[in-house]
Design a protein around this motif. Structure first.
Motif, PDB file in Angstrom:
ATOM      1  N   LEU A 263       6.980  -5.936   6.694  1.00  0.00           N
ATOM      2  CA  LEU A 263       8.384  -5.158   6.229  1.00  0.00           C
ATOM      3  C   LEU A 263       8.538  -4.036   6.708  1.00  0.00           C
ATOM      4  O   LEU A 263       9.796  -3.564   6.726  1.00  0.00           O
ATOM      5  CB  LEU A 263       8.652  -5.503   4.810  1.00  0.00           C
ATOM      6  N   GLY A 264       7.599  -3.193   7.198  1.00  0.00           N
ATOM      7  CA  GLY A 264       7.723  -1.876   7.314  1.00  0.00           C
ATOM      8  C   GLY A 264       7.843  -1.039   5.938  1.00  0.00           C
ATOM      9  O   GLY A 264       8.505  -0.053   6.115  1.00  0.00           O
ATOM     10  N   LEU A 265       7.315  -1.451   4.812  1.00  0.00           N
ATOM     11  CA  LEU A 265       7.422  -0.770   3.612  1.00  0.00           C
ATOM     12  C   LEU A 265       6.171   0.004   3.629  1.00  0.00           C
ATOM     13  O   LEU A 265       4.976  -0.421   3.673  1.00  0.00           O
ATOM     14  CB  LEU A 265       7.636  -1.829   2.753  1.00  0.00           C
ATOM     15  N   PRO A 266       6.229   1.323   3.498  1.00  0.00           N
ATOM     16  CA  PRO A 266       5.073   2.103   3.108  1.00  0.00           C
ATOM     17  C   PRO A 266       4.383   1.507   1.946  1.00  0.00           C
ATOM     18  O   PRO A 266       4.935   1.263   0.864  1.00  0.00           O
ATOM     19  CB  PRO A 266       5.406   3.647   2.797  1.00  0.00           C
ATOM     20  N   GLU A 267       2.979   1.315   2.099  1.00  0.00           N
ATOM     21  CA  GLU A 267       2.256   0.679   0.900  1.00  0.00           C
ATOM     22  C   GLU A 267       2.406   1.510  -0.400  1.00  0.00           C
ATOM     23  O   GLU A 267       2.328   0.758  -1.658  1.00  0.00           O
ATOM     24  CB  GLU A 267       0.769   0.403   1.098  1.00  0.00           C
ATOM     25  N   HIS A 268       2.734   2.712  -0.426  1.00  0.00           N
ATOM     26  CA  HIS A 268       2.599   3.584  -1.818  1.00  0.00           C
ATOM     27  C   HIS A 268       3.966   3.344  -2.703  1.00  0.00           C
ATOM     28  O   HIS A 268       4.220   3.638  -3.581  1.00  0.00           O
ATOM     29  CB  HIS A 268       2.551   5.012  -1.489  1.00  0.00           C
ATOM     30  N   ARG A 269       4.902   2.568  -1.776  1.00  0.00           N
ATOM     31  CA  ARG A 269       6.215   2.094  -2.695  1.00  0.00           C
ATOM     32  C   ARG A 269       6.208   0.712  -2.936  1.00  0.00           C
ATOM     33  O   ARG A 269       7.085  -0.032  -3.437  1.00  0.00           O
ATOM     34  CB  ARG A 269       7.493   2.290  -1.694  1.00  0.00           C
ATOM     35  N   MET A 270       4.783   0.098  -3.161  1.00  0.00           N
ATOM     36  CA  MET A 270       4.587  -1.171  -3.545  1.00  0.00           C
ATOM     37  C   MET A 270       3.785  -1.123  -4.871  1.00  0.00           C
ATOM     38  O   MET A 270       2.941  -0.268  -4.810  1.00  0.00           O
ATOM     39  CB  MET A 270       3.744  -1.782  -2.625  1.00  0.00           C
ATOM     40  N   VAL A 271       4.119  -1.586  -5.977  1.00  0.00           N
ATOM     41  CA  VAL A 271       3.286  -1.572  -7.203  1.00  0.00           C
ATOM     42  C   VAL A 271       2.133  -2.696  -6.891  1.00  0.00           C
ATOM     43  O   VAL A 271       2.256  -3.797  -6.950  1.00  0.00           O
ATOM     44  CB  VAL A 271       3.978  -1.809  -8.519  1.00  0.00           C
ATOM     45  N   ASP A 272       1.146  -2.146  -7.068  1.00  0.00           N
ATOM     46  CA  ASP A 272      -0.382  -2.980  -6.918  1.00  0.00           C
ATOM     47  C   ASP A 272      -1.084  -2.720  -8.042  1.00  0.00           C
ATOM     48  O   ASP A 272      -1.803  -1.641  -8.305  1.00  0.00           O
ATOM     49  CB  ASP A 272      -0.991  -2.401  -5.731  1.00  0.00           C
ATOM     50  N   CYS A 273      -1.219  -3.823  -8.850  1.00  0.00           N
ATOM     51  CA  CYS A 273      -2.170  -3.797 -10.097  1.00  0.00           C
ATOM     52  C   CYS A 273      -3.215  -4.865  -9.730  1.00  0.00           C
ATOM     53  O   CYS A 273      -4.085  -5.089 -10.645  1.00  0.00           O
ATOM     54  CB  CYS A 273      -1.413  -4.085 -11.333  1.00  0.00           C
ATOM     55  N   VAL A 274      -3.221  -5.400  -8.496  1.00  0.00           N
ATOM     56  CA  VAL A 274      -4.386  -6.410  -8.491  1.00  0.00           C
ATOM     57  C   VAL A 274      -5.646  -6.201  -8.780  1.00  0.00           C
ATOM     58  O   VAL A 274      -6.469  -6.845  -9.492  1.00  0.00           O
ATOM     59  CB  VAL A 274      -4.189  -6.918  -6.952  1.00  0.00           C
ATOM     60  N   ARG A 275      -6.113  -4.915  -8.556  1.00  0.00           N
ATOM     61  CA  ARG A 275      -7.462  -4.153  -8.764  1.00  0.00           C
ATOM     62  C   ARG A 275      -7.855  -4.291 -10.242  1.00  0.00           C
ATOM     63  O   ARG A 275      -8.956  -4.700 -10.527  1.00  0.00           O
ATOM     64  CB  ARG A 275      -7.466  -2.828  -8.472  1.00  0.00           C
ATOM     65  N   ILE A 276      -6.882  -4.061 -11.058  1.00  0.00           N
ATOM     66  CA  ILE A 276      -7.211  -4.062 -12.593  1.00  0.00           C
ATOM     67  C   ILE A 276      -7.064  -5.437 -13.266  1.00  0.00           C
ATOM     68  O   ILE A 276      -7.436  -5.416 -14.285  1.00  0.00           O
ATOM     69  CB  ILE A 276      -6.684  -2.771 -13.208  1.00  0.00           C
ATOM     70  N   HIS A 277      -5.878  -6.006 -12.704  1.00  0.00           N
ATOM     71  CA  HIS A 277      -5.514  -7.302 -13.514  1.00  0.00           C
ATOM     72  C   HIS A 277      -5.923  -8.627 -12.848  1.00  0.00           C
ATOM     73  O   HIS A 277      -5.880  -9.484 -13.661  1.00  0.00           O
ATOM     74  CB  HIS A 277      -3.953  -7.193 -13.775  1.00  0.00           C
ATOM     75  N   GLY A 278      -6.195  -8.614 -11.658  1.00  0.00           N
ATOM     76  CA  GLY A 278      -6.488  -9.832 -10.888  1.00  0.00           C
ATOM     77  C   GLY A 278      -4.713 -10.646 -10.931  1.00  0.00           C
ATOM     78  O   GLY A 278      -3.832  -9.998 -11.216  1.00  0.00           O
TER      79      GLY A 278
END
Ligand code: UT7
Length: 322
Positions: A263-278
């Motif tokens: 998408l050309g979206l910088p990763e810092h503008r995506m909320v990522d909780c995969v690491r702690i929630h699965g």
């Protein structure tokens, strides 16, 4: 015309944490493999006897407190879940009973990991037509109850949890647009091949387990998430750069990264909780939303895109001003 606005969010994760080191003791895997291929470092597991309704109740009470309203103000309850406490009645009716807001419509939505996005879209339609003023919308799953702990291709990914939002009718936007989709031809790529009305062998104990063709699901998920994002933005004369935050289904870190890149979206503008929630199935999107609201990343007035993708396949997006 009424809009619906999110006026409170809440999340709940069970106490017990299962780490990758724990999984190394259970199956043939390594913590390095799991992190590299999925991004997951830990997941929460519901305690014995702790049900989807228990998780939903905790998340809902937190969302109600954040919204500053009482349960009696709620006039609609919708829960996205695949792991209800009972075949019937629905989790939503039992949550209504616990909250004591009797009489309002309450029902579950089965769209697997897209369950919350489906529920939010439906609640928005109730509010826009004037049928509801305060809707409680929940994504809750005890997905690990349908995981085969011998299957290293699935048991590394999933966790339990619940997320909730309170939607309020408002003159101001609010949810701007939403789109839901499904394609039943993909059934066998991600499913539980057991059910109440199908030929389920009741003599086999605990046979209702998730089966997944992971790499095939992966490819469809990345393509689909990119397509639906572009479609809804184009329809609303918006660009990716107009989004403050993308909140995708937390399936796999690599899916999130690939989607952002395409998408050309910088990763810092995506909320990522995969690491702690699965992957918490229907809970994943509202939990990630709640985390980013509470840690201050998401601010009032921000433009958000919530995306779901799951078994069926089902998928959907909600575009909103927070
Ligand atoms: O929420 C609904 C949506 N679900 C998803 O989005 C899930 C999407 N898929 C995925 O997340 C990934 O496909 C997985 C994480 C499930 C698997 O990663 P992958 O990179 O697609 O691996 P793969 O299935 O292609 O397997 C590669 C190898 C295989 O070994 P061989 O056949 O190459 O010898 C697997 O047996 O990795 C092996 N493998 C493992 N090795 C160590 C599979 N699971 C594991 C494991 N530990 N836990």
């Amino acid at each position: 015309m009424n809009y619906s606005r999110i006026i409170g969010t809440g999340g709940y994760l069970p106490e017990k944490i299962l780490t990758n080191a724990d999984l190394e003791q259970m199956i043939h895997t390594t913590a390095e493999w799991i992190v590299e291929r999925t991004g997951v470092e830990q997941r929460h597991i519901a305690a014995p006897g702790e049900t989807t309704c228990d998780l939903a109740e905790q998340a809902s009470r937190r969302a109600l407190a954040a919204a500053g309203i009482e349960p009696r103000d709620i006039d609609l309850i919708i829960i996205g879940t695949t792991t209800p406490d009972h075949v019937f009645p629905s989790v939503a009716t039992q949550l209504q009973h616990r909250l004591g807001c009797y009489g309002c419509p309450a029902f579950d939505v089965q769209a697997v990991c897209t369950g919350f996005v489906y529920s939010l879209d439906i609640a928005n339609r109730f509010i826009r037509t004037g049928a509801s003023r305060h809707a409680l919308v929940v994504g809750a799953d005890t997905f690990t109850r349908i995981i085969n702990w011998q299957d290293r291709g699935t048991c590394i990914l999933f966790g339990d949890g619940a997320g909730a939002v309170v939607l309020e009718a408002s003159e101001e936007p609010g949810i701007i647009d939403s789109r839901l989709h499904a394609d039943g031809r993909y059934k066998e790529l991600l499913w539980v091949p057991a059910g109440i009305s199908s030929s389920y062998d009741k003599t086999r104990k605990n046979a209702a387990f998730v089966e997944m063709r992971g790499s095939e699901v992966f490819k469809v998920a990345v393509t689909t998430l990119k397509e639906i994002t572009e479609q809804i933005l184009t329809a609303n004369n918006m660009e990716v750069s107009d989004l403050h935050w993308l909140i995708p289904h937390q399936a796999n870190r690599r899916i999130l990264a690939a989607t952002a890149k395409r998408l050309g979206l910088p990763e810092h503008r995506m909320v990522d909780c995969v690491r702690i929630h699965g992957n918490t199935s229907a809970a994943s999107v509202p939990l990630a939303l709640d985390v980013a609201v509470r840690d201050g990343r998401i601010q009032r007035g921000d433009t958000l895109l919530l995306e779901g993708f799951g078994g069926g396949f089902t998928w959907g997006v909600v575009l909103l001003i927070y």
